[in-house]
Design an enzyme around this catalytic site. Structure first.
Site, PDB file in Angstrom:
ATOM      1  N   ASN A  41     -10.755 -13.625  -2.926  1.00 11.81           N
ATOM      2  CA  ASN A  41      -9.785 -13.868  -1.795  1.00 11.81           C
ATOM      3  C   ASN A  41     -10.066 -14.952  -0.906  1.00 11.81           C
ATOM      4  O   ASN A  41      -9.599 -15.677  -0.119  1.00 11.81           O
ATOM      5  CB  ASN A  41      -9.270 -12.720  -1.015  1.00 11.81           C
ATOM      6  CG  ASN A  41     -10.318 -11.823  -0.703  1.00 11.81           C
ATOM      7  OD1 ASN A  41     -11.089 -11.263  -1.379  1.00 11.81           O
ATOM      8  ND2 ASN A  41     -10.298 -11.864   0.708  1.00 11.81           N
TER       9      ASN A  41
ATOM     10  N   ALA B 146      -2.091  -3.341  -1.706  1.00  8.63           N
ATOM     11  CA  ALA B 146      -3.205  -3.382  -2.585  1.00  8.63           C
ATOM     12  C   ALA B 146      -4.228  -2.630  -1.784  1.00  8.63           C
ATOM     13  O   ALA B 146      -4.810  -1.956  -2.567  1.00  8.63           O
ATOM     14  CB  ALA B 146      -3.692  -4.816  -2.728  1.00  8.63           C
ATOM     15  N   THR B 147      -4.236  -2.474  -0.459  1.00 12.25           N
ATOM     16  CA  THR B 147      -5.574  -1.789   0.025  1.00 12.25           C
ATOM     17  C   THR B 147      -5.340  -0.293  -0.360  1.00 12.25           C
ATOM     18  O   THR B 147      -6.142   0.570  -0.889  1.00 12.25           O
ATOM     19  CB  THR B 147      -5.386  -1.754   1.534  1.00 12.25           C
ATOM     20  OG1 THR B 147      -5.492  -2.991   1.758  1.00 12.25           O
ATOM     21  CG2 THR B 147      -6.216  -0.789   2.103  1.00 12.25           C
TER      22      THR B 147
ATOM     23  N   HIS C  74       3.107  -8.968  -0.757  1.00 11.91           N
ATOM     24  CA  HIS C  74       3.066 -10.162   0.140  1.00 11.91           C
ATOM     25  C   HIS C  74       2.209 -11.147  -0.123  1.00 11.91           C
ATOM     26  O   HIS C  74       2.150 -12.413   0.618  1.00 11.91           O
ATOM     27  CB  HIS C  74       2.822  -9.669   1.702  1.00 11.91           C
ATOM     28  CG  HIS C  74       1.276  -9.259   1.861  1.00 11.91           C
ATOM     29  ND1 HIS C  74       0.507 -10.127   2.519  1.00 11.91           N
ATOM     30  CD2 HIS C  74       0.670  -8.081   1.747  1.00 11.91           C
ATOM     31  CE1 HIS C  74      -0.760  -9.547   2.649  1.00 11.91           C
ATOM     32  NE2 HIS C  74      -0.619  -8.238   2.236  1.00 11.91           N
TER      33      HIS C  74
ATOM     34  N   THR D 274       8.781   8.879   0.520  1.00 16.71           N
ATOM     35  CA  THR D 274      10.192   8.338  -0.041  1.00 16.71           C
ATOM     36  C   THR D 274      10.017   6.740  -0.388  1.00 16.71           C
ATOM     37  O   THR D 274       9.174   6.237   0.401  1.00 16.71           O
ATOM     38  CB  THR D 274      11.000   8.318   1.348  1.00 16.71           C
ATOM     39  OG1 THR D 274      11.111   9.782   1.541  1.00 16.71           O
ATOM     40  CG2 THR D 274      12.515   7.786   1.118  1.00 16.71           C
TER      41      THR D 274
ATOM     42  N   GLN E 272      -4.883 -11.158  -5.429  1.00 16.67           N
ATOM     43  CA  GLN E 272      -4.749 -12.613  -5.566  1.00 16.67           C
ATOM     44  C   GLN E 272      -4.542 -13.601  -6.778  1.00 16.67           C
ATOM     45  O   GLN E 272      -3.982 -14.569  -6.624  1.00 16.67           O
ATOM     46  CB  GLN E 272      -6.185 -13.224  -4.839  1.00 16.67           C
ATOM     47  CG  GLN E 272      -6.470 -12.863  -3.598  1.00 16.67           C
ATOM     48  CD  GLN E 272      -5.710 -13.477  -2.443  1.00 16.67           C
ATOM     49  OE1 GLN E 272      -4.820 -14.486  -2.904  1.00 16.67           O
ATOM     50  NE2 GLN E 272      -5.587 -13.194  -1.261  1.00 16.67           N
TER      51      GLN E 272
ATOM     52  N   SER F 245      -0.131  -6.809  -4.609  1.00 14.20           N
ATOM     53  CA  SER F 245       0.248  -6.586  -3.494  1.00 14.20           C
ATOM     54  C   SER F 245       1.621  -7.729  -3.125  1.00 14.20           C
ATOM     55  O   SER F 245       1.480  -8.680  -3.778  1.00 14.20           O
ATOM     56  CB  SER F 245      -0.993  -6.996  -2.487  1.00 14.20           C
ATOM     57  OG  SER F 245      -0.058  -7.235  -1.079  1.00 14.20           O
TER      58      SER F 245
ATOM     59  N   CYS G 146      -7.448 -12.000   6.199  1.00 16.45           N
ATOM     60  CA  CYS G 146      -6.645 -10.813   5.647  1.00 16.45           C
ATOM     61  C   CYS G 146      -7.563  -9.740   5.405  1.00 16.45           C
ATOM     62  O   CYS G 146      -7.215  -8.527   5.227  1.00 16.45           O
ATOM     63  CB  CYS G 146      -5.906 -11.255   4.426  1.00 16.45           C
ATOM     64  SG  CYS G 146      -7.111 -11.447   3.075  1.00 16.45           S
TER      65      CYS G 146
END
Ligand code: PLP
Length: 382
Positions: free
Chosen positions: A153, A74-75, A203, A242, A181, A201, A328
């Site tokens: 978040n 997401a960053t 994760h 890639t 989130q 994101s 985070c």
């Protein structure tokens, strides 16, 4: 050896779902081709897996697979959205965002404001919510992008994204939301909500780290986006590099599972969160709930404990893994800018803990967490 702590930090990251890991494994060792290799079977199989995953991700949001641009998380998706739109617009163009956004929005916005662009950072209310009316009033003729997060978040507060998206569309301004989130946790239909750009994101939704998506709406009015990485022209020339096939397959499977479980999981997490909150209130006084009482992520509980330092509290209860503020957001922990923006006092900010409940938490863990927290707060208040 000490026992594994109870993990209640699911906003920072989540455990990879075993079903996601199973889906990924063959793509490390058997189907290891480069998805851009078009001259042999290894490449075709990898390419097919990428496109299948792209389809699953798009399906969760009821959108076209062509809108999915893979990033590292997401960053990067936020950076591509903000810098991409502003860099493609005339110098002096204007961006609107808000004070409780993640640093992955605020920092690129700050960098843009130091170069050729104008940036407005709107305040939030005491719950961390942005007032759509204020956005409407802040739009200028040169505004090209509004970026407002779907769910916070730290305090879990949900913004009225549908209303903000609609007003931006009406005024001809692109709208981006950082949905890291909320994506996969709360239903969102991109075919009916006029969101132009959306970040998510892997994760945060029981998928792997290092993979994310920027949804870029196809069609009219066209979104002009300047790539931030040049190279082989991957991802419609918007993000070269890639493709990490195993991570993409994992994200696809993670989205598929979210689609299957989201409604029940949200209800279960809400129940667990209420159990935690009422359990703490039964045992302790001097508690303040941070964030909106109802408009919040089901798995989020952010509480200030009067007279207690959050860090001291965390350190005194190693049996549970939580966060004081937003672990985070940065490698450089600072007092929470979100709570500050909400007008929470420095003392209550320092006294705050964030509980992030997730898919693998059980009722027994919540009951144990209540005991551990209440005992630790009691000791520190003695
Ligand atoms: C709202 C929000 N935006 C962005 C991020 C950054 O996501 P990533 O770790 O995928 O770069 C996070 C979490 O770290 C987040 O909670």
């Amino acid at each position: 050896m000490t026992a594994t702590p109870i993990y209640l930090d699911n906003h920072a990251t989540t455990r990879v779902d075993p079903r996601v890991l199973d889906a990924m494994l063959p793509y490390f060792s058997e189907i290891y081709g480069n998805a851009a290799s078009i001259s042999h079977r290894f490449g075709w199989d990898a390419g097919d897996a990428v496109e299948a995953a792209r389809g699953k991700i798009a399906e969760l949001f009821n959108t076209d697979a062509r809108n999915v641009i893979f990033t590292s998380g997401a960053t990067e998706a936020n950076n591509l959205a903000l810098k991409g739109v502003l860099h493609a617009a005339p110098p002096g163009s204007h961006l609107i965002t808000a004070a409780a956004e993640h640093k992955a929005v605020l920092d690129p916005a700050k960098r843009l404001s130091r170069s050729d662009y104008e940036v407005t950072v709107l305040p939030v209310d005491q719950y961390g919510m942005v007032d759509p009316q204020q956005i409407a009033e802040s739009l200028r003729p040169n505004t090209v992008l509004v970026s407002i997060m779907s769910a916070n978040n730290e305090v879990g507060t949900l913004n009225d994204i549908a209303e903000i998206a609609a007003l931006c569309r009406e005024r001809g301004v692109h709208f981006h939301t950082d949905a890291a989130q909320s994506a996969g946790k709360l239903p969102l239909d991109l075919s009916t909500t006029p969101i132009d750009l959306l970040s998510l994101s892997g994760h945060k939704i029981y998928g792997p780290k290092g993979i994310g998506v920027l949804f870029v709406r196809h069609g009219s009015p066209r979104i002009k986006l300047e790539p931030q990485l040049d190279g082989g022209g991957h991802e419609r020339h918007l993000r070269s590099g890639t493709l990490p096939v195993p991570l993409i397959v994992g994200l696809g499977r993670a989205c598929e599972l979210c689609g299957e479980t989201m409604v029940d999981e949200a209800a279960r997490l809400l129940e667990l969160r209420e159990r935690l909150w009422t359990g703490l209130q039964d045992r302790l006084d001097g508690l303040t709930l941070n964030g909106h009482p109802e408009q919040r992520l089901p798995g989020n509980l952010n509480v200030s404990f009067d007279g207690v330092e959050g860090d001291a509290l965390m350190n005194s209860m190693r049996e549970i893994a939580v966060s004081s503020g937003s672990a985070c957001t940065s490698a450089d922990p600072q007092p929470s800018h979100v709570l500050r923006a909400m007008g929470v006092s420095d003392a209550l900010t320092r006294a705050s803990l964030r509980f992030g409940l997730g898919r693998f938490n059980t009722t027994e863990e919540i009951d144990r967490a209540v005991e551990v927290v209440a005992d630790a707060v009691g000791r520190l208040r003695e």
